[in-house]
Design a protein around this motif. Structure first.
Motif, PDB file in Angstrom:
ATOM      1  N   ALA A   1      -2.878  -4.810   2.718  1.00 52.07           N
ATOM      2  CA  ALA A   1      -3.595  -3.390   2.593  1.00 52.07           C
ATOM      3  C   ALA A   1      -3.381  -3.084   1.051  1.00 52.07           C
ATOM      4  O   ALA A   1      -4.436  -2.071   0.587  1.00 52.07           O
ATOM      5  CB  ALA A   1      -2.647  -2.550   3.517  1.00 52.07           C
TER       6      ALA A   1
ATOM      7  N   HIS B   1      -6.744  -0.680   7.438  1.00 54.08           N
ATOM      8  CA  HIS B   1      -5.860   0.243   7.350  1.00 54.08           C
ATOM      9  C   HIS B   1      -5.622   0.524   5.621  1.00 54.08           C
ATOM     10  O   HIS B   1      -5.443   1.683   5.100  1.00 54.08           O
ATOM     11  CB  HIS B   1      -4.458  -0.083   7.691  1.00 54.08           C
TER      12      HIS B   1
ATOM     13  N   ALA C   1      -5.073 -10.880  10.840  1.00 56.22           N
ATOM     14  CA  ALA C   1      -4.218 -10.077   9.927  1.00 56.22           C
ATOM     15  C   ALA C   1      -4.933  -9.501   8.541  1.00 56.22           C
ATOM     16  O   ALA C   1      -4.646  -8.317   8.174  1.00 56.22           O
ATOM     17  CB  ALA C   1      -3.289 -10.819   9.567  1.00 56.22           C
TER      18      ALA C   1
ATOM     19  N   PHE D   1       2.190  10.240   7.845  1.00 57.56           N
ATOM     20  CA  PHE D   1       1.423   9.559   8.939  1.00 57.56           C
ATOM     21  C   PHE D   1       2.447   9.642  10.104  1.00 57.56           C
ATOM     22  O   PHE D   1       3.349   9.141  10.075  1.00 57.56           O
ATOM     23  CB  PHE D   1       1.371   8.055   8.590  1.00 57.56           C
TER      24      PHE D   1
ATOM     25  N   ALA E   1       0.977  -1.218   0.022  1.00 53.83           N
ATOM     26  CA  ALA E   1      -0.022  -0.063   0.031  1.00 53.83           C
ATOM     27  C   ALA E   1       0.917   1.359  -0.179  1.00 53.83           C
ATOM     28  O   ALA E   1       1.967   1.130   0.558  1.00 53.83           O
ATOM     29  CB  ALA E   1      -0.987   0.126   1.243  1.00 53.83           C
TER      30      ALA E   1
ATOM     31  N   GLY F   1      -5.304  -5.563   7.942  1.00 55.59           N
ATOM     32  CA  GLY F   1      -4.978  -5.169   6.330  1.00 55.59           C
ATOM     33  C   GLY F   1      -6.086  -4.353   5.634  1.00 55.59           C
ATOM     34  O   GLY F   1      -5.900  -3.310   4.821  1.00 55.59           O
TER      35      GLY F   1
ATOM     36  N   ILE G   1       1.655  -1.866  14.156  1.00 48.99           N
ATOM     37  CA  ILE G   1       0.225  -2.154  14.017  1.00 48.99           C
ATOM     38  C   ILE G   1      -0.490  -0.827  13.587  1.00 48.99           C
ATOM     39  O   ILE G   1      -1.603  -1.069  13.364  1.00 48.99           O
ATOM     40  CB  ILE G   1      -0.276  -2.466  15.486  1.00 48.99           C
ATOM     41  N   VAL G   2       0.364   0.026  13.431  1.00 49.32           N
ATOM     42  CA  VAL G   2      -0.492   1.180  12.841  1.00 49.32           C
ATOM     43  C   VAL G   2       0.230   1.786  11.523  1.00 49.32           C
ATOM     44  O   VAL G   2       0.123   2.811  10.830  1.00 49.32           O
ATOM     45  CB  VAL G   2      -0.520   2.556  13.496  1.00 49.32           C
ATOM     46  N   HIS G   3       0.976   0.601  10.966  1.00 44.88           N
ATOM     47  CA  HIS G   3       1.463   1.081   9.717  1.00 44.88           C
ATOM     48  C   HIS G   3       0.851   0.807   8.397  1.00 44.88           C
ATOM     49  O   HIS G   3       0.028  -0.126   8.241  1.00 44.88           O
ATOM     50  CB  HIS G   3       2.804   0.109   9.327  1.00 44.88           C
ATOM     51  N   PRO G   4       0.488   1.842   7.530  1.00 46.74           N
ATOM     52  CA  PRO G   4      -0.532   1.906   6.393  1.00 46.74           C
ATOM     53  C   PRO G   4      -0.296   0.826   5.391  1.00 46.74           C
ATOM     54  O   PRO G   4      -1.489   0.258   4.911  1.00 46.74           O
ATOM     55  CB  PRO G   4      -0.098   3.309   5.778  1.00 46.74           C
ATOM     56  N   ALA G   5       0.778   0.120   5.378  1.00 46.48           N
ATOM     57  CA  ALA G   5       0.948  -0.804   4.556  1.00 46.48           C
ATOM     58  C   ALA G   5       1.178  -2.310   5.110  1.00 46.48           C
ATOM     59  O   ALA G   5       0.674  -3.422   4.761  1.00 46.48           O
ATOM     60  CB  ALA G   5       2.462  -0.758   3.749  1.00 46.48           C
ATOM     61  N   TYR G   6       1.910  -2.266   6.420  1.00 44.57           N
ATOM     62  CA  TYR G   6       2.368  -3.549   6.869  1.00 44.57           C
ATOM     63  C   TYR G   6       1.803  -3.851   8.211  1.00 44.57           C
ATOM     64  O   TYR G   6       2.114  -5.104   8.696  1.00 44.57           O
ATOM     65  CB  TYR G   6       4.050  -3.566   7.183  1.00 44.57           C
ATOM     66  N   SER G   7       0.576  -3.259   8.506  1.00 46.81           N
ATOM     67  CA  SER G   7       0.062  -3.651   9.778  1.00 46.81           C
ATOM     68  C   SER G   7      -0.662  -5.263   9.781  1.00 46.81           C
ATOM     69  O   SER G   7      -0.729  -5.580  10.800  1.00 46.81           O
ATOM     70  CB  SER G   7      -0.960  -2.754  10.032  1.00 46.81           C
ATOM     71  N   ALA G   8      -0.910  -5.588   8.431  1.00 48.12           N
ATOM     72  CA  ALA G   8      -1.640  -7.037   8.356  1.00 48.12           C
ATOM     73  C   ALA G   8      -0.531  -8.145   8.964  1.00 48.12           C
ATOM     74  O   ALA G   8      -0.863  -8.745   9.876  1.00 48.12           O
ATOM     75  CB  ALA G   8      -1.990  -7.237   7.144  1.00 48.12           C
TER      76      ALA G   8
ATOM     77  N   TYR H   1       6.526   6.907   4.855  1.00 46.81           N
ATOM     78  CA  TYR H   1       5.255   7.422   4.782  1.00 46.81           C
ATOM     79  C   TYR H   1       4.909   8.639   5.676  1.00 46.81           C
ATOM     80  O   TYR H   1       4.100   8.697   6.494  1.00 46.81           O
ATOM     81  CB  TYR H   1       4.016   6.331   5.253  1.00 46.81           C
TER      82      TYR H   1
END
Lengths: 350, 350
Positions: free
Chosen positions: A213, A252, A245, B276, A144, A249, B238-245, B273
């Motif tokens: 995401a 976000h 997960a 953010f 993302a 995803g 856990i609050v990453h726009p791309a990798y939180s999953a 990013y």
């Protein structure tokens, strides 16, 4: 090369649901109820000669026939059932073969990919038709970029207390209810059934985890300027031991402006993981909103309760009221009752 | 069939790091510092004739040579660098060829799979050596069963405020510090560098999203009864726009008893990013603990601050103290200072 993208231009569709219509044919009934294209026949050899409404009153009336050879003119055959494990049942082979020979595309959401079946691939090439395996993610997905909030549409995400509480159905019902009010509403699918209904989309549970995401964002960027409101189909639950997960995803990746918390009346533990109790409803609200906020502020503005396990309408209404109280927001069962108060809350929250 | 599993029995390893040692060779330096096997040579054609300690004092002293032909006896060649995009640089081909011809296995964490390179695959079969592409997930992964808490070992997970704050290094340093105290500690890798250091593991960011937690659980069930304490390498935030999953799947898949919150001094926005902002440290604690609790109760018991961007030791110590205050828990920079107070907190929390 045979076209294998999930994007379909189907108009007249035959839905295969042998021996399972309607109770064990969730995709078939979903397609009948919500798809924009016409279903011209259902294949079920056990119910041939009847019509869909003989079995479920809330569906459009469509003839049920025993094989593709008996089906009226069509451009697409859609596999509307999925055995455990997602295998292809060889008893369906003659129907798929006939469909291809009649020039139909074939759409399936199985683990077994029709496009990798030698007989079907060869036949499809000969007849110049597409084999669309919607569980097969696109090859060009990526991480993302944090850009979903850039689209014009307001984004509404259905989130859940668990799997199988009705997140897809709620999103689809809300799209219909919004359209009835004249709102230019769109549906963003994230799972195989939603993709088959919508005729496009990424199967988020099948993509590489790093792209979860990103695969949601890709869809929002594709259609986000074509609608005023987008209802995104959620998956799983943020506290699910196996599927969180995917849920995270989607949260976000879609950057929702508002969320609808979906729950099944009476559910107290994670389905299939009974040693894990569901937390309080207020805790779900805190978790979804708290986790969303650092990426994009979004609130839980309404609730959707699945009361299909409650026979009595008054009891169902009481359950909905109790759920609304717990949530501190309007709630409904979008299938059983009307969606007005919930839709007001969603559209007011834009 | 050529063995392609990531599990290695390497004992004498040559690490390829052409033109990039040590600053741009994170895998090479990680392997030198933390792997249980011996590194017998580093390949870097720009630094041939020097030794590793000429470039970084904290590494074991190992000769640097210009090609595999100049390397001492070994059983494995490990690709210790990864160009942007994970491509294979054709200038490495003679070294890989020579290694295979000398009977070495080859381990790589590239997007380009050596096991699918025709020349290498043929040569590896001829010489009966393994080509291990650690980014390639196992074929038999599946969904989590919610069983990680059943293992004997206490589980410690390194979680982060962002990517690239040192979660892998912190886990590895804590394993070493725990072992120095006589604790039977193990390391569970979740990314390619960790896997190359450990010689086994699932690349969690590359698995199918539905299997994210399951791929972590599979590792814990494999080694969970062999150790008293397991340090699991976290990923992302856990609050990453791309990798939180991926982060969320590791959190619920590993069911940690305690967590160490890793942060980089001075970091204010998500790396790459920048629009953010990072939330407050206390909010991270609430999110990680709140999200973990419904699946398995676990607390953030310590902090690890990466102060590599601060030159002055006193300033670094002040930053660590400020971080500990924000967190309300002991903190350290595990690379720069000792890990005692943090380790006390972790082991006391068992």
């Amino acid at each position: 090369m045979t076209d294998t993208s999930p994007e379909t231009d189907a108009e007249r569709v035959v839905v295969l649901a042998h021996e399972k219509f309607p109770e064990r044919a969730k995709t078939a009934t979903g397609v009948l109820k919500y798809a924009d294209y016409d279903v011209v026949a259902v294949l079920d050899r056990d119910r041939a000669g009847t019509v869909t409404t003989d079995h479920r009153a809330d569906l459009p009336e469509v003839p049920i026939v025993s094989s593709m050879a008996d089906a009226p003119e069509a451009d697409t055959l859609l596999i509307g059932i999925s055995p455990i494990g997602g295998a292809f049942d060889d008893s369906w082979r003659p129907d798929v073969r006939t469909a291809i020979e009649r020039g139909c595309d074939v759409v399936a959401g199985l683990h077994y990919f029709l496009s990798e079946d030698e007989e079907f691939a060869t036949l499809a090439a000969e007849h110049d038709v597409a084999l669309r395996d919607v569980r097969k993610p696109k090859e060009d997905l990526t991480v993302a970029g944090g850009r979903s909030a850039d689209i014009d549409a307001e984004v509404v995400l259905t989130v859940g207390t668990d799997c199988s509480v009705g997140k897809m159905t709620v999103a689809l019902e809300l799209v219909e209810a919004a359209r009835e009010r004249g709102v230019d509403a769109g549906f963003v699918p994230t799972g195989q059934t939603g993709i088959m209904i919508a005729g496009w989309g990424n199967p988020i549970d099948r993509v590489v985890s790093d792209f979860t995401a990103g695969a949601v964002e890709e869809m929002l960027l594709e259609v986000g300027d074509d609608y005023d409101v987008l209802f995104v189909e959620g998956q799983g639950s943020i506290v699910h031991p196996a599927y969180s997960a995917v849920t995270c995803g989607i949260l976000h990746g879609s950057m929702p402006d508002s969320m609808v918390l979906c729950h099944a009346a009476g559910r107290e533990a994670i389905h299939g993981y009974e040693s894990f109790s569901l937390p309080e409803i207020s805790e779900y609200v805190d978790l979804y909103e708290g986790l969303a906020a650092p990426v994009h502020e979004g609130s839980v503005v309404a609730g959707a309760l699945n009361t299909s396990g409650i026979d009595d309408d008054d009891a169902a209404r009481a359950a909905v009221e109790a759920y609304a109280d717990e949530l501190g927001q309007p709630a409904t069962d979008v299938v059983r009752f009307d969606a007005d108060a919930v839709l007001d809350s969603i559209l007011g929250a834009e």
